[in-house]
Write an enzyme that holds these catalytic residues in place. Structure first.
Site, PDB file in Angstrom:
ATOM      1  N   SER A   1      38.465  35.332  36.428  1.00  8.65           N
ATOM      2  CA  SER A   1      37.670  35.173  37.642  1.00  8.65           C
ATOM      3  C   SER A   1      38.444  34.301  38.620  1.00  8.65           C
ATOM      4  CB  SER A   1      36.330  34.513  37.311  1.00  8.65           C
ATOM      5  OG  SER A   1      36.544  33.134  37.057  1.00  8.65           O
ATOM      6  N   LYS A   2      37.842  34.070  39.749  1.00 10.93           N
ATOM      7  CA  LYS A   2      38.490  33.289  40.809  1.00 10.93           C
ATOM      8  C   LYS A   2      38.960  31.914  40.323  1.00 10.93           C
ATOM      9  CE  LYS A   2      36.779  35.185  45.091  1.00 10.93           C
ATOM     10  NZ  LYS A   2      35.514  35.870  44.764  1.00 10.93           N
TER      11      LYS A   2
END
Ligand code: GLU
Length: 490
Positions: free
Chosen positions: A253-254
């Site tokens: 994820s980010k």
């Protein structure tokens, strides 16, 4: 049976590594099997639809050089390929389920469902519809609907038994029917389908033979099997792809770094590097080979070499691939790749002038080895297109040297510049060596101030080559500017 596979993104956000991996595996599988790769846009969620996300799908795959055989922009025999243009079909098939008794109309209001939910929550019970409307006699339901009462269509999930399906990678997956979402909505009251209905109807009518998608969709599997059964259709073969994790073992994820393709692209990754590395996220050819071009993968990809274990996304490894592909680029191709980055940095015009193109072409071999990303180029090459960035007087002075000394050296170097462009690099090196001898100094004490004067920095691409690209006039002007700086405070 000829293979037909699809990538079915919802245009709600930017394409990220996970989506690209799914798209690539579908595409390569189709190519390797001589099959058909379809792009289908799952845009039934009107609230989350974002036209920029659709454009991003086109941009991403155009950039990667991945094209679809059927889908938006190219059409095809099983279109339209936007779900928002197929709502009639979903309505028709939702009705068929009601008619056959596999589905039913539900008239529960939002308020009732909300109080049901909060009651279940308060009692600590599992959430889900209580199937109230499942018992309404069909004629009554028909009459209420005809009278204009708002309703949805739900699937009748069997109350007992279990549903199973075979996943090519994972094996048999079985779920007790009582654990399946009790009677999910298939068609909403606004006449739009939910994901499950649209996805299954389309996979059927588009003749999809294999479903390659992320493992997060496994929980939907049993429900989809029930739908296929309810329609009397044969389900495609399932193959849920291994997860992609960050180095900490959590879903990528980010938090781990860039995940959207546009970020990688803007940073200056080459499509070749992305394709190569992303294809190794959960797939291998054998246990050693690492380098794969798109054309290689179009021939070599196979589902038999998928890994069951989750893949770990290693940013450093991707960077390494990028370096390899940058170094493989011939000068002219590298120049073309660098142009947009130079343009964005405001260093060349749009379109570039022939002089700017020539400078960049000549500079390409000087930076090839030093680039981790194409985006590193503007900073490294700036001095060829602009005056060097301001530097301090101290930067011109090697340790233990006096300004007057360096001023004198630069004066001598300026004279050397007269013949510089007629000599070869080894000849110039010899000239500088002789000069250092004559001045009783080290070669470094000549080259360091020269480098700073010409490039504005102590680190730069190879100096003599850079000077050659810059030309005599600019080089001398920069030497003069440096000399003035040193003289100013004398
Ligand atoms: N629209 C779904 C997605 O966004 C498709 C999932 C599937 O492949 O069935 O991933």
């Amino acid at each position: 049976m000829s293979v037909r596979v699809r990538y079915a993104p919802s245009p709600t956000g930017l394409q990220h590594i996970g989506g690209v991996r799914t798209a690539l595996f579908n595409y390569f599988f189709a190519r390797a099997m001589g099959g058909v790769f379809i792009l289908r846009i799952e845009d039934t969620d009107q609230e989350r639809y974002d036209p920029r996300a659709l454009q991003d799908i086109y941009d991403t795959y155009d950039w990667l050089g991945i094209s679809w055989d059927e889908g938006p922009r190219v059409g095809g025999p099983r279109g339209p390929y936007f779900q928002s243009q197929r709502t009639e079909l979903y309505r028709e098939y939702a009705q068929k389920l009601v008619d056959s008794g596999e589905g039913y109309h539900c008239f529960c209001t939002a308020e009732r469902l909300e109080s049901l939910r909060s009651g279940q929550e308060a009692r600590g019970e599992g959430q889900g519809y209580d199937r109230l409307c499942r018992g309404i006699p069909p004629e009554e339901a028909r009459a209420r609907k005809a009278a204009g009462e708002k309703c949805v269509v739900r699937l009748k999930v069997p109350l007992e038994g279990s549903t199973s399906f075979h996943d090519r990678l994972i094996g048999d997956i079985e779920r007790a029917n009582r654990d399946i979402n009790p009677d999910p909505v298939l068609l909403k009251s606004d006449g739009f389908p939910t994901y499950h209905l649209a996805n299954v109807v389309d996979d059927h009518f588009m003749g999809i033979t294999h479903i390659l998608r992320a493992q997060e969709w496994i929980p939907s599997g049993p429900l989809h099997i029930l739908l296929y059964r309810a329609f009397g259709w044969t389900p495609p073969e399932y193959c849920h792809l291994p997860m992609v994790m960050g180095e900490d073992g959590k879903k990528l994820s980010k938090r781990h770094g860039s995940t959207s393709l546009v970020e990688f692209r803007d940073q200056g990754y080459l499509p070749e590097a992305i394709i190569n590395y992303v294809s190794l996220l959960g797939w291998s050819y054998d246990d050693t080979r690492q380098m794969f071009s798109r054309a290689d993968l179009e021939r070599l990809f196979s589902l038999d070499r998928l890994n069951k274990a989750a893949a770990v996304f290693d940013y450093k490894k991707l960077e390494w691939f990028n370096g390899v592909y940058i170094r493989e680029k011939p000068d002219a191709a590298l120049k073309d790749e660098l142009l947009p980055f130079m343009r964005r940095a405001g260093l060349v015009e749009d379109p570039a002038t022939p002089e700017q193109e020539a400078v960049l072409l000549a500079a390409a071999p000087l930076v090839r080895e030093r680039l981790r990303f194409l985006g590193d180029a503007p900073e490294l090459l700036r001095f060829l297109f602009r005056d060097p960035p301001p530097y301090s007087r101290e930067e011109l002075l090697p340790k233990k040297t006096e300004p007057e000394e360096i001023l004198r050296y630069l004066g001598e170097i300026r004279s050397l510049m007269e013949g510089f462009f007629h000599r070869s690099d080894p000849e110039n090196e010899e000239e500088f060596r002789l000069l250092a001898e004559r001045l009783h100094t080290r070669l470094g004490s000549l080259l360091m101030p020269l480098r700073v004067a010409v490039t504005g920095s102590k680190v730069s691409p190879p100096l003599f080559e850079s000077i050659r690209i810059l030309g005599k006039e600019k080089t001398v002007a920069r030497l003069v500017a440096a000399m003035e700086m040193l003289a100013a405070r004398e």
